[in-house]
Write a protein that holds these residues in place. Structure first.
Motif, mmCIF file in Angstrom:
data_model
loop_
_atom_site.group_PDB
_atom_site.id
_atom_site.type_symbol
_atom_site.label_atom_id
_atom_site.label_comp_id
_atom_site.label_asym_id
_atom_site.label_seq_id
_atom_site.Cartn_x
_atom_site.Cartn_y
_atom_site.Cartn_z
ATOM 1 N N ARG A 9 0.839 -1.191 0.000
ATOM 2 C CA ARG A 9 0.000 0.000 0.000
ATOM 3 C C ARG A 9 0.879 1.248 0.000
ATOM 4 O O ARG A 9 1.942 1.265 0.619
ATOM 5 N N VAL A 10 0.409 2.274 -0.693
ATOM 6 C CA VAL A 10 1.144 3.541 -0.811
ATOM 7 C C VAL A 10 0.274 4.621 -0.182
ATOM 8 O O VAL A 10 -0.906 4.748 -0.509
ATOM 9 N N TRP A 11 0.865 5.392 0.717
ATOM 10 C CA TRP A 11 0.145 6.447 1.424
ATOM 11 C C TRP A 11 0.829 7.789 1.182
ATOM 12 O O TRP A 11 2.037 7.897 1.320
ATOM 13 N N LEU A 12 0.031 8.795 0.807
ATOM 14 C CA LEU A 12 0.533 10.161 0.661
ATOM 15 C C LEU A 12 0.256 10.924 1.944
ATOM 16 O O LEU A 12 -0.871 10.914 2.430
ATOM 17 N N ALA A 13 1.270 11.561 2.475
ATOM 18 C CA ALA A 13 1.097 12.448 3.622
ATOM 19 C C ALA A 13 0.753 13.819 3.059
ATOM 20 O O ALA A 13 1.619 14.487 2.494
ATOM 21 N N THR A 14 -0.498 14.232 3.167
ATOM 22 C CA THR A 14 -0.924 15.490 2.563
ATOM 23 C C THR A 14 -0.273 16.664 3.282
ATOM 24 O O THR A 14 0.229 16.533 4.393
ATOM 25 N N GLY A 15 -0.296 17.796 2.623
ATOM 26 C CA GLY A 15 0.373 18.972 3.162
ATOM 27 C C GLY A 15 1.849 18.933 2.816
ATOM 28 O O GLY A 15 2.306 18.088 2.055
ATOM 29 N N SER A 16 2.598 19.849 3.380
ATOM 30 C CA SER A 16 4.036 19.878 3.103
ATOM 31 C C SER A 16 4.796 19.346 4.310
ATOM 32 O O SER A 16 4.337 19.427 5.446
ATOM 33 N N THR A 17 5.969 18.808 4.029
ATOM 34 C CA THR A 17 6.828 18.210 5.052
ATOM 35 C C THR A 17 8.193 18.872 4.981
ATOM 36 O O THR A 17 8.658 19.231 3.898
ATOM 37 N N ASP A 18 8.840 18.999 6.108
ATOM 38 C CA ASP A 18 10.190 19.530 6.162
ATOM 39 C C ASP A 18 11.128 18.510 5.512
ATOM 40 O O ASP A 18 11.309 17.416 6.034
ATOM 41 N N MET A 19 11.703 18.847 4.388
ATOM 42 C CA MET A 19 12.533 17.905 3.644
ATOM 43 C C MET A 19 13.921 17.725 4.246
ATOM 44 O O MET A 19 14.709 16.938 3.748
ATOM 45 N N ALA A 91 0.391 1.784 -9.599
ATOM 46 C CA ALA A 91 0.376 2.472 -10.891
ATOM 47 C C ALA A 91 0.296 3.988 -10.697
ATOM 48 O O ALA A 91 0.985 4.744 -11.383
ATOM 49 N N GLN A 92 -0.526 4.434 -9.752
ATOM 50 C CA GLN A 92 -0.623 5.866 -9.486
ATOM 51 C C GLN A 92 0.686 6.413 -8.937
ATOM 52 O O GLN A 92 1.068 7.533 -9.244
ATOM 53 N N LEU A 93 1.391 5.618 -8.139
ATOM 54 C CA LEU A 93 2.708 6.038 -7.655
ATOM 55 C C LEU A 93 3.674 6.218 -8.825
ATOM 56 O O LEU A 93 4.446 7.169 -8.854
ATOM 57 N N GLY A 94 3.615 5.326 -9.802
ATOM 58 C CA GLY A 94 4.457 5.470 -10.987
ATOM 59 C C GLY A 94 4.171 6.760 -11.725
ATOM 60 O O GLY A 94 5.097 7.456 -12.156
ATOM 61 N N TYR A 95 2.881 7.102 -11.873
ATOM 62 C CA TYR A 95 2.519 8.379 -12.500
ATOM 63 C C TYR A 95 3.071 9.545 -11.691
ATOM 64 O O TYR A 95 3.635 10.494 -12.233
ATOM 65 N N LEU A 96 2.899 9.485 -10.372
ATOM 66 C CA LEU A 96 3.366 10.558 -9.505
ATOM 67 C C LEU A 96 4.863 10.769 -9.646
ATOM 68 O O LEU A 96 5.335 11.897 -9.779
ATOM 69 N N LEU A 97 5.627 9.679 -9.652
ATOM 70 C CA LEU A 97 7.078 9.788 -9.750
ATOM 71 C C LEU A 97 7.528 10.359 -11.093
ATOM 72 O O LEU A 97 8.609 10.939 -11.195
ATOM 73 N N GLU A 98 6.707 10.196 -12.131
ATOM 74 C CA GLU A 98 7.028 10.751 -13.448
ATOM 75 C C GLU A 98 6.537 12.181 -13.618
ATOM 76 O O GLU A 98 6.751 12.792 -14.660
ATOM 77 N N GLY A 99 5.858 12.722 -12.606
ATOM 78 C CA GLY A 99 5.355 14.085 -12.691
ATOM 79 C C GLY A 99 4.034 14.193 -13.423
ATOM 80 O O GLY A 99 3.621 15.280 -13.806
ATOM 81 N N ILE A 100 3.339 13.078 -13.622
ATOM 82 C CA ILE A 100 2.048 13.046 -14.313
ATOM 83 C C ILE A 100 0.946 13.171 -13.271
ATOM 84 O O ILE A 100 1.070 12.665 -12.152
ATOM 85 N N ASP A 101 -0.148 13.822 -13.637
ATOM 86 C CA ASP A 101 -1.287 13.951 -12.725
ATOM 87 C C ASP A 101 -1.866 12.561 -12.469
ATOM 88 O O ASP A 101 -2.535 11.988 -13.320
ATOM 89 N N TRP A 102 -1.615 12.004 -11.313
ATOM 90 C CA TRP A 102 -2.033 10.642 -10.979
ATOM 91 C C TRP A 102 -3.531 10.533 -10.737
ATOM 92 O O TRP A 102 -4.088 9.453 -10.768
ATOM 93 N N ARG A 103 -4.210 11.674 -10.530
ATOM 94 C CA ARG A 103 -5.653 11.640 -10.289
ATOM 95 C C ARG A 103 -6.436 11.416 -11.571
ATOM 96 O O ARG A 103 -7.479 10.768 -11.562
ATOM 97 N N HIS A 104 -5.941 11.962 -12.698
ATOM 98 C CA HIS A 104 -6.629 11.865 -13.986
ATOM 99 C C HIS A 104 -5.615 11.646 -15.098
ATOM 100 O O HIS A 104 -5.381 12.538 -15.915
#
Length: 115
Positions: A9-19, A91-104
């Motif tokens: 499972r892949v979880w996004l922590a919404t908001g911004s995080t201190d990198m 699959a959505q994580l793959g889109y995210l990592l490529e900079g593609i809109d994973w939602r649509h």
């Protein structure tokens, strides 16, 4: 590329995080803020304030790994903090990592005939 096994499972922590946070700090954030076990084998994805850097935290059963990805141009598509924790498919994580809109994700048009 992160070798994502099936069923993880892949979880996004919404908001911004201190990198500036590393593995211990992000694992603590998973435990305290998201209320999940960072050693359970799930992937946790965090995005910085500028939006061009993400970090992925993953414990594979042997040890913890931290992956970072920065976009040269553009920003990673990210949900608002009001959405809470967001679950993604591999699959959505793959889109995210490529900079593609994973939602649509949009299919590219391909011609049906050569001439």
């Amino acid at each position: 590329m992160i070798p994502v096994p099936s069923g993880v499972r892949v979880w996004l922590a919404t908001g911004s995080t201190d990198m500036r946070l590393g593995m211990p700090g992000l694992a603590l954030r998973v435990q305290e803020t998201l209320g999940r076990n960072p050693h359970a084998g799930d992937l946790y994805v965090f995005r910085g304030r500028r939006g061009d850097l993400i970090k992925v935290l993953w414990h594979d059963g042997l040890g913890m790994s931290l992956y970072a990805r920065r976009l040269e141009r553009g920003r990673f598509i990210w949900p608002s903090p009001a959405d809470g924790v967001v679950a993604l498919s591999a699959a959505q994580l793959g889109y995210l990592l490529e900079g593609i809109d994973w939602r649509h994700p949009q299919r590219t048009w391909r011609p049906e005939l050569a001439g």
